[in-house]
Design a protein around this motif. Structure first.
Motif, PDB file in Angstrom:
ATOM      1  N   PHE A 105       0.875 -50.981   6.420  1.00 36.34           N
ATOM      2  CA  PHE A 105       0.838 -50.751   7.900  1.00 36.34           C
ATOM      3  C   PHE A 105       1.920 -51.811   8.232  1.00 36.34           C
ATOM      4  CE2 PHE A 105      -3.077 -48.622   7.862  1.00 36.34           C
ATOM      5  CZ  PHE A 105      -3.052 -47.353   8.161  1.00 36.34           C
ATOM      6  N   ILE A 106       2.737 -52.251   8.782  1.00 39.32           N
ATOM      7  CA  ILE A 106       3.476 -53.242   9.174  1.00 39.32           C
ATOM      8  C   ILE A 106       3.088 -53.334  10.774  1.00 39.32           C
ATOM      9  CG2 ILE A 106       6.253 -54.377   9.800  1.00 39.32           C
ATOM     10  CD1 ILE A 106       6.885 -51.688   7.679  1.00 39.32           C
ATOM     11  N   ASN A 107       2.804 -54.312  11.143  1.00 41.18           N
ATOM     12  CA  ASN A 107       2.708 -55.684  12.731  1.00 41.18           C
ATOM     13  C   ASN A 107       4.458 -55.994  12.808  1.00 41.18           C
ATOM     14  OD1 ASN A 107       0.322 -54.730  12.993  1.00 41.18           O
ATOM     15  ND2 ASN A 107      -0.239 -56.046  11.058  1.00 41.18           N
ATOM     16  N   LEU A 108       4.912 -55.828  13.863  1.00 38.59           N
ATOM     17  CA  LEU A 108       5.940 -56.501  14.158  1.00 38.59           C
ATOM     18  C   LEU A 108       5.202 -57.581  15.210  1.00 38.59           C
ATOM     19  CD1 LEU A 108       8.239 -53.270  14.601  1.00 38.59           C
ATOM     20  CD2 LEU A 108       7.790 -54.697  12.755  1.00 38.59           C
ATOM     21  N   ALA A 109       6.705 -58.528  15.493  1.00 40.68           N
ATOM     22  CA  ALA A 109       6.430 -59.509  16.206  1.00 40.68           C
ATOM     23  C   ALA A 109       6.474 -58.478  17.580  1.00 40.68           C
ATOM     24  CB  ALA A 109       7.165 -60.512  16.094  1.00 40.68           C
ATOM     25  N   SER A 110       6.860 -57.652  18.083  1.00 41.20           N
ATOM     26  CA  SER A 110       7.167 -56.949  19.358  1.00 41.20           C
ATOM     27  C   SER A 110       5.358 -56.625  20.082  1.00 41.20           C
ATOM     28  CB  SER A 110       8.129 -56.026  19.934  1.00 41.20           C
ATOM     29  OG  SER A 110       7.624 -54.522  18.706  1.00 41.20           O
ATOM     30  N   GLY A 111       5.269 -56.388  18.761  1.00 38.04           N
ATOM     31  CA  GLY A 111       3.046 -56.023  18.519  1.00 38.04           C
ATOM     32  C   GLY A 111       3.877 -54.691  18.655  1.00 38.04           C
ATOM     33  N   ARG A 112       4.746 -54.132  18.389  1.00 36.81           N
ATOM     34  CA  ARG A 112       4.368 -52.479  17.431  1.00 36.81           C
ATOM     35  C   ARG A 112       3.310 -52.470  16.210  1.00 36.81           C
ATOM     36  NH1 ARG A 112      10.222 -50.633  16.731  1.00 36.81           N
ATOM     37  NH2 ARG A 112       9.035 -48.320  16.289  1.00 36.81           N
ATOM     38  N   VAL A 113       2.876 -51.722  16.249  1.00 37.84           N
ATOM     39  CA  VAL A 113       2.590 -51.600  15.021  1.00 37.84           C
ATOM     40  C   VAL A 113       3.201 -50.081  14.217  1.00 37.84           C
ATOM     41  CG1 VAL A 113      -0.280 -51.324  13.167  1.00 37.84           C
ATOM     42  CG2 VAL A 113      -0.025 -52.415  15.511  1.00 37.84           C
ATOM     43  N   ILE A 114       3.331 -50.370  12.879  1.00 34.67           N
ATOM     44  CA  ILE A 114       3.784 -48.944  11.910  1.00 34.67           C
ATOM     45  C   ILE A 114       2.856 -48.539  11.054  1.00 34.67           C
ATOM     46  CG2 ILE A 114       6.069 -48.261  11.468  1.00 34.67           C
ATOM     47  CD1 ILE A 114       5.974 -49.008  14.078  1.00 34.67           C
ATOM     48  N   GLU A 115       2.857 -46.918  10.950  1.00 41.19           N
ATOM     49  CA  GLU A 115       1.993 -46.852   9.899  1.00 41.19           C
ATOM     50  C   GLU A 115       2.898 -46.153   9.114  1.00 41.19           C
ATOM     51  OE1 GLU A 115      -1.705 -44.058   9.592  1.00 41.19           O
ATOM     52  OE2 GLU A 115       0.221 -42.359   9.876  1.00 41.19           O
ATOM     53  N   ASN A 116       2.881 -46.357   7.696  1.00 44.72           N
ATOM     54  CA  ASN A 116       3.878 -45.715   6.187  1.00 44.72           C
ATOM     55  C   ASN A 116       3.372 -44.969   5.703  1.00 44.72           C
ATOM     56  OD1 ASN A 116       6.172 -47.262   7.209  1.00 44.72           O
ATOM     57  ND2 ASN A 116       5.327 -49.672   6.934  1.00 44.72           N
ATOM     58  N   PHE A 117       3.650 -43.644   5.541  1.00 47.43           N
ATOM     59  CA  PHE A 117       3.094 -42.838   4.197  1.00 47.43           C
ATOM     60  C   PHE A 117       3.871 -42.636   3.624  1.00 47.43           C
ATOM     61  CE2 PHE A 117       2.783 -39.026   2.230  1.00 47.43           C
ATOM     62  CZ  PHE A 117       1.063 -39.110   1.971  1.00 47.43           C
ATOM     63  N   VAL A 118       3.861 -42.999   2.177  1.00 52.03           N
ATOM     64  CA  VAL A 118       4.855 -43.099   1.725  1.00 52.03           C
ATOM     65  C   VAL A 118       4.225 -41.965   0.163  1.00 52.03           C
ATOM     66  CG1 VAL A 118       6.098 -44.238  -0.652  1.00 52.03           C
ATOM     67  CG2 VAL A 118       5.031 -45.544   1.261  1.00 52.03           C
ATOM     68  N   ARG A 119       5.450 -41.426  -0.151  1.00 54.91           N
ATOM     69  CA  ARG A 119       4.648 -40.296  -1.184  1.00 54.91           C
ATOM     70  C   ARG A 119       6.478 -40.515  -2.244  1.00 54.91           C
ATOM     71  NH1 ARG A 119       4.932 -34.891  -3.897  1.00 54.91           N
ATOM     72  NH2 ARG A 119       3.163 -34.253  -4.407  1.00 54.91           N
TER      73      ARG A 119
END
Length: 311
Positions: A105-119
């Motif tokens: 997960f990436i928490n951006l300064a803008s408040g967005r939270v990004i989930e990264n699914f890696v395979r």
């Protein structure tokens, strides 16, 4: 041979209608999607990937490395180059250890939270899907808050109070010293409801809760247990200091006024007890503090009573 990146160029051998259908599916994915080679150079990406990270297509068309892209999109959001390198190193380590699927997960300064699914595929490619879960995470936090927070006052509720107090007991166990437990009750609260209405009672509860929250430290815990009853557990506090905290609370509450009921006198009675050094819960201390609370009521209210106080 140098790798190239494009929209679905790797799918070009699938000509005709199949390629068209596949391209339509990929271009209309709700998530950002990209494929990278073993060295993390981009091979394939969807239009949503560009929109998702607000990346210029000319930049991606030059088949940059994942590290370069992350530095562009993340460093604008408060993430340092060292952070990016750490992310890449961690993902590489997981793959080297045989883990082929993982989520981060990436928490951006803008408040967005990004989930990264890696395979990591058998062919040695990295397939990464990016999903904006900001609203989902917000809903999860709201549900968590609802489960642990008193809806009216915003203080911890009974369940959260017990959970946090157990953590505090565990942390203080090595010091072999009990924790102060405060039981607090607004005096004549029923009369406030009867004389001025429940709206006035609710306003009073909120006002008192704000005062309690401002009177303790971030690593202490204060909660509304129900009705006009509140409780607190203080960390690393001796009896004299606990008594001073309670007195400070009592005096602060006595200065409160409801704006629409200026003649209403507000006061609070407080009882203090201590957990045993080897206690595994606060139930016994709460009972003793409650007894001290009612002793304060019997002695005229608007006072603090503490078991075995030596001030």
């Amino acid at each position: 041979m140098a790798s190239t990146s494009t929209h679905f160029s790797l799918l070009q051998p699938e000509t005709g209608e199949q390629a068209s259908i596949l391209q339509d599916a990929m271009e209309n994915m709700a998530h950002g999607f990209a494929v990278w080679d073993r060295d993390l150079n981009i091979l394939l990406y969807s239009r949503r990937f560009l929109e998702f990270w607000d990346i210029d297509e000319d930049f991606v068309a030059a088949h940059p490395n994942l590290r370069d892209i992350l530095r562009v999109v993340l460093m604008e959001n408060g993430v340092t180059a060292e952070d990016v390198d750490a992310v890449i190193a961690e993902r590489t380590r997981l793959v080297e250890e045989g883990q082929t699927e993982f989520t981060s997960f990436i928490n951006l300064a803008s408040g967005r939270v990004i989930e990264n699914f890696v395979r990591f595929t058998p062919a040695g490619r990295w397939v990464i899907t990016y999903t904006d879960i900001t609203e989902r995470r917000k809903a999860e936090l709201e549900l968590q808050a609802a489960a642990t927070t008193d809806a009216l006052t915003g203080l911890a509720n009974r369940s959260a109070f017990y959970e946090r107090s157990l953590q505090m007991l565990s942390l203080s166990a090595h010091k072999r010293r009990g924790l102060p437990v405060l039981m607090m009750d607004i005096d004549y609260f029923k009369q406030v409801n009867d004389d001025f209405g429940h709206d006035a009672g609710d306003k009073l509860l909120v006002l008192v809760a704000e005062t309690l929250g401002a009177s303790i430290r971030p690593y202490d815990i204060v909660a509304r247990l129900g009705g006009e009853e509140f409780a607190a557990v203080l960390s690393d506090t001796d009896p004299d200091a606990a008594y001073r905290v309670a007195e400070r609370i009592r005096k602060a509450v006595a200065t409160l006024q409801l704006s629409d009921q200026p003649d209403l006198r507000i006061s609070m009675s407080i009882g203090i007890a201590f957990t045993k050094a080897d206690a595994t819960d606060i139930d016994e201390a709460l009972k003793v503090a409650d007894t001290q609370l009612y002793l304060a009521k019997e002695k005229g209210r608007n006072r603090v009573e503490m078991v075995s106080k030596n001030r």
